[in-house]
Motif scaffolding. Structure first.
Motif, short mmCIF file in Angstrom:
data_model
loop_
_atom_site.label_atom_id
_atom_site.label_comp_id
_atom_site.label_asym_id
_atom_site.label_seq_id
_atom_site.Cartn_x
_atom_site.Cartn_y
_atom_site.Cartn_z
N ILE A 83 12.95 36.76 16.28
CA ILE A 83 12.68 36.35 17.62
C ILE A 83 13.88 36.62 18.78
CG2 ILE A 83 12.51 34.46 19.41
CD1 ILE A 83 9.94 34.45 17.64
N ASP A 86 0.93 30.38 18.65
CA ASP A 86 2.12 30.40 19.59
C ASP A 86 2.96 31.41 19.19
OD1 ASP A 86 3.47 29.43 17.59
OD2 ASP A 86 3.80 27.53 18.35
N ILE A 87 3.92 31.66 19.94
CA ILE A 87 4.83 32.82 19.59
C ILE A 87 5.46 32.81 18.28
CG2 ILE A 87 7.22 33.90 20.62
CD1 ILE A 87 6.46 33.17 23.37
N MET A 108 9.27 37.78 25.47
CA MET A 108 9.71 36.98 24.03
C MET A 108 10.70 35.93 24.26
SD MET A 108 10.05 37.97 20.22
CE MET A 108 8.15 38.06 20.30
N TRP A 145 -1.86 30.37 24.90
CA TRP A 145 -1.77 30.48 26.40
C TRP A 145 -3.17 31.07 27.04
CZ3 TRP A 145 -1.99 34.43 29.78
CH2 TRP A 145 -1.51 34.22 31.15
N CYS A 200 -0.21 34.83 23.79
CA CYS A 200 -0.70 34.45 22.76
C CYS A 200 -1.88 33.60 22.87
CB CYS A 200 0.19 33.40 21.86
SG CYS A 200 1.73 34.37 21.49
N HIS A 258 11.80 34.79 26.96
CA HIS A 258 11.14 33.66 28.03
C HIS A 258 9.83 33.07 27.79
CE1 HIS A 258 14.39 35.72 30.09
NE2 HIS A 258 14.20 34.80 31.18
N ARG A 259 9.24 33.57 26.63
CA ARG A 259 8.26 32.76 26.12
C ARG A 259 7.05 33.10 27.02
NH1 ARG A 259 9.06 29.75 21.75
NH2 ARG A 259 7.35 28.31 22.09
#
Length: 165
Positions: A90, A52-53, A22, A32, A29, A24-25
Motif C-alpha cells: 500500500i 475496499d482498497i 491510494m 465506495w 473501489c 488518501h483512500r
C-alpha cells in the motif's frame, strides 16, 4: 517519507497521482461506488467479498499468486531481498535508501496495473502481462533518458531488470 516516495521513484504523473489517491483512500473501489449508487453490489467481481482498497490490491484471492510471483521474481534478480507485506504494497518501502527505489517503482506500477485490469474486467493475476507493461514503461524511460543524455543513469538503475524482461 510516504508522501514523497512516488515523486522520488517515478516521473510519471499518473502513477504519482494514483499513489496519492491510494494514500488518501480515494481509489474508487466497489464499496465506495456502491455507496454512491454507481454499482449494484459492493463485492469484488473475482471473489464476491466487499471490495475496499486493501481487498482490491492485496486480499483479493485472485491476487495471491500475483504478489508471490512478483516477490519471487524480484528476490531472484536483486541482491536487495524483500518480503512484500500489506504495508509495503500500500505505502511502499520507505526506508531511507536508494536501493529500494526500483522495487518501489515496480510495486507502484503493479498496483496501477491491477487497477486498470479491474476497470477493464480483465485478468488481474497475469504476471506476464504485468511484465509486458513494465517493459513498455522502461522502454519509454530509456528513450527519455537517451534524449536527455542520461542513458548511463538509466542502465545503472534498470540494467538487471531489463535483462529479465
Amino acid at each position: 517519507d510516504i508522501f514523497k516516495l512516488p515523486y522520488n521513484v517515478t516521473r510519471e504523473t499518473k502513477l504519482q497521482s494514483f499513489q496519492y489517491k491510494m494514500i488518501h483512500r480515494i481509489i474508487s473501489c466497489e464499496v465506495w461506488m456502491h455507496k454512491q449508487k454507481v454499482v449494484d453490489s459492493p463485492n469484488c467481481q473475482y471473489c464476491n467479498v466487499p471490495d475496499d482498497i486493501v481487498h482490491r490490491f492485496i486480499k483479493c484471492s485472485a491476487l495471491n499468486l500475483f504478489w508471490k510471483t512478483l516477490e519471487r521474481w524480484w528476490n531472484r534478480i536483486s541482491v536487495h531481498q524483500v518480503h512484500l507485506n500489506d504495508k509495503y504494497i500500500i505505502f511502499g518501502i520507505y526506508i531511507d535508501s536508494k536501493q529500494y527505489m526500483t522495487i518501489n517503482y515496480i510495486i507502484l506500477l503493479a498496483k496501477w496495473y491491477i487497477q486498470i485490469q479491474k476497470y477493464r474486467d480483465q485478468r488481474i493475476d497475469f504476471f506476464d502481462g504485468f511484465l509486458q507493461i513494465l517493459k513498455h514503461h522502461l522502454d519509454i524511460e530509456k528513450e527519455i533518458c537517451a534524449h536527455n543524455g542520461n542513458i548511463q543513469m538509466f542502465y545503472n538503475k534498470w540494467n538487471k531488470i531489463i535483462d529479465q524482461l
